[in-house]
Design a protein around this motif. Structure first.
Motif: not given
Length: 630
Positions: A471-472, A475, A478-479, A482, A527-528, A530-531
């Motif tokens: 995710a780094q 990002l 990943c979003r 998710q 998870m979304f 938290d991102s």
């Protein structure tokens, strides 16, 4: 005397031919540390010819190249005095003036190609002045058009798009006027510098003239695109591609990519027949580039390696355009067929099927004649490829599945080149499109269990990627993954809920599966969310526009999912409903503090407000039960 003049003219013609060869052929071999060496030699020859034609005004050849290149002052003021005195074909003076204009044109192009734009512009403007006062004739019309093409390119490169548009539209008008009033093959620029009796054939003159006009249309397509006149840009691009095939003026891979790109414009306009035709032609023309070299051949030769890479990449890009075609055709059909809660409207389905039977076939036949690509060599292949996929909206599962299978076959092709190793972003985008194909196909399926299995396929292809991706560095991707996984599990939960409502009693296995779907959906929604947190783990007080709706929807869905969890244990029920109430309250409170957010989640907010008032009653009933049982 005549023999001497003839010998001198042959020498001039040979010098012009050599200048063309230096510019077009030898320049491709120039070293990187002197990339314009051949162009400069060609320029010197052109200047010598120009001076030899102006003996009375130029007594010696100017060979001070460096001074000329630094100053950019390449315009011979004396040339302007000839403008309008006589036109090509009227007299020897007219022919001399036309030849000087041709030289100015080539000098202008030479300077532009060596990145000396101001000097290039001056030469092209000088060319204009030499011919603009003449009537349009077979001798000057090609030069007239090509000079304006170059000025159009020049000003477009300076982001002066409207100025470029003016030059190019005049060139277009001149072609149309000439073809209407004369139409005979005009004199080509090279014909001005050939020995007597060695000028081009009528067929070659026609080919070069039509090529110049095709360039005009191509440049206009780019101009209209930059001016956001997309419909005109699409029309000009289509005509350009047609003409390139007709006059055999194309590089197969380049033409194929342009046709595939045009298909994406047609898709945005829901012109799926045109889009399919472009893609079929693209796939067929791409094969003209030849066979893909084997891996063994690529290892032995750098040239074969580069050729293999290019062919694989371009064909994979065309495959991706086919995927978008299938996906958009299915998505647009879904919009036609869905009711107000997103399910298949059976009455609407029957209505559209009746309408299609009445007029769709005639409509397709009528439109097809206007958009044909291809020659006698390729026409049958293009038609054959078109027949493998429909261009009309699918109205039931079988029709949708046929389109889905075509899209899925192109997914496999695209993934061969855009592998996860080396093409992470592209590979994931292809997987997301594959997932979207399954999602739309599920819409057409009326069996709830089979629909659930299609969504499970989506989970199986996306979940491993989502869990492995860093995710780094990725990002945004990943979003996206998710949120899509959360939504997919959410849809599966709704389907299982619909199935469960038909049963008299739920067994342990069904309850376990249902709770698993709820928990999995909540996990990915969380998870979304938290991102979005800061590096310190703090949730933002005010959400950015790009995550406003997704974040509030995620909170709303978590609230609903929490309340749907099935448990016979009262404390667990109480905990689930309490957590659900907290999430509903978050949505309500955020919109109270940020009124501009209400519009983004109007439906979700209304339901959240309702649940904030109802859930406390349910929570209190459970508390009462707990007191009674103790």
């Amino acid at each position: 005397m005549a023999a001497t003049e003839n010998a001198e003219w042959k020498a001039v013609c040979e010098k012009f031919r050599l200048a063309q060869e230096l510019s077009d052929v030898e320049s491709k071999k120039d070293p990187e540390n002197n990339p314009f060496r051949s162009k400069y030699k060609a320029r010197d020859l052109l200047k010598e010819i120009r001076c030899s034609l102006k003996k009375n005004e130029c007594e010696e050849v100017d060979v001070s190249n460096e001074a000329d290149r630094e100053s950019g002052q390449m315009v011979d003021e004396g040339l302007e005095n000839d403008a309008g005195k006589a036109c090509a074909g009227d007299s020897p003076a007219g022919l001399r003036s036309a030849r000087l204009a041709v030289l100015e044109y080539h000098l202008g192009v030479n300077h532009i190609e060596t990145e000396e734009l101001s000097a290039g512009e001056q030469h092209l403007m000088s060319c204009r002045k030499l011919i603009d006062k003449c009537t349009t004739t077979r001798e000057n019309v090609s030069l007239y058009i090509q000079a304006r093409n170059q000025l159009g390119i020049l000003w477009a490169g300076r982001d002066e798009i409207e100025k470029a548009q003016g030059f190019l539209e005049i060139a277009e008008s001149m072609y149309l006027l000439y073809m209407k009033e004369d139409g005979q093959p005009p004199m080509d620029l090279e014909d001005f510098f050939v020995p007597e009796g060695e000028d081009s054939s009528q067929q070659e003159k026609t080919r070069r003239f039509e090529m110049a006009y095709t360039h005009t249309l191509y440049y206009l397509a780019q101009v209209y695109k930059n001016l956001q006149q997309y419909e005109r840009a699409g029309q000009y691009c289509h005509t350009t591609l047609q003409r390139q095939l007709e006059y055999k003026q194309f590089v197969p891979l380049e033409w194929a990519i342009n046709a595939a790109t045009l298909s994406q414009y047609y898709i945005t306009k829901a012109c799926f027949m045109e889009a399919r035709h472009c893609l079929a032609a693209s796939s067929v023309i791409a094969t003209l580039a030849g066979e893909i070299p084997s891996e063994a051949a690529a290892k032995e030769s750098e040239a074969e390696s580069e050729r293999r890479e290019e062919l694989l990449q371009k064909r994979a890009e065309i495959a991706r355009c086919w995927i978008k075609y299938c996906l958009n055709l299915l998505q647009d059909a879904k919009k036609l067929l869905e009711d107000n809660i997103g399910e298949l409207d059976l009455d609407r389905q029957d209505e559209l099927k009746r309408a299609r039977r009445n007029d769709e076939e005639d409509k397709e036949k009528g439109r097809k004649s206007a958009i044909i690509f291809g020659s006698s060599d390729t026409f049958d292949s293009i038609c054959s490829l078109e027949e493998k996929v429909s261009s009309v909206f699918p109205l039931d599962f079988d029709e949708a599945r046929a389109i889905f299978l075509v899209g899925q076959s192109y997914v496999a092709q695209a993934k061969e080149y855009f592998a996860m190793d080396g093409h992470v972003t592209d590979h994931i985008e292809i997987l997301q499109d594959h997932s979207a194909l399954f999602k739309i196909l599920a819409f057409f399926e009326q069996d709830l269990e089979r629909r659930c299995k299609m969504h499970k396929r989506r989970v199986d292809m996306l979940e491993p990627i989502c869990n492995d991706l860093n995710a780094q560095y990725y990002l945004l991707i990943c979003r996206q993954l998710q949120f899509e996984l959360a939504e997919t599990y959410y849809e599966m939960m709704d389907l299982k809920l619909a199935v469960a409502e038909r049963l008299d009693q739920l067994d342990v296995h069904t309850i376990k599966k249902f709770n698993y779907l709820c928990s999995s959906s909540m996990k990915y929604y969380q998870m979304f969310l938290d991102s979005i947190r800061s590096p310190e783990g703090k949730f933002p007080e005010k959400l950015e526009d790009d995550v406003l709706r997704p974040a509030l929807v995620a909170k709303f869905r978590i609230a609903r999912l929490q309340s749907k969890l099935i448990s016979s244990d009262l404390p667990t029920q109480l905990e689930n409903l309490t957590l659900s109430l907290e999430s509903y309250k978050f949505v309500v409170q955020y919109c109270e503090e940020n009124p501009e957010a209400r519009q983004a989640v109007e439906t979700e907010l209304e339901l959240s407000e309702e649940m904030v008032s109802l859930l406390p009653l349910k929570i209190n009933r459970i508390k009462s039960k707990m007191v009674t049982t103790t």
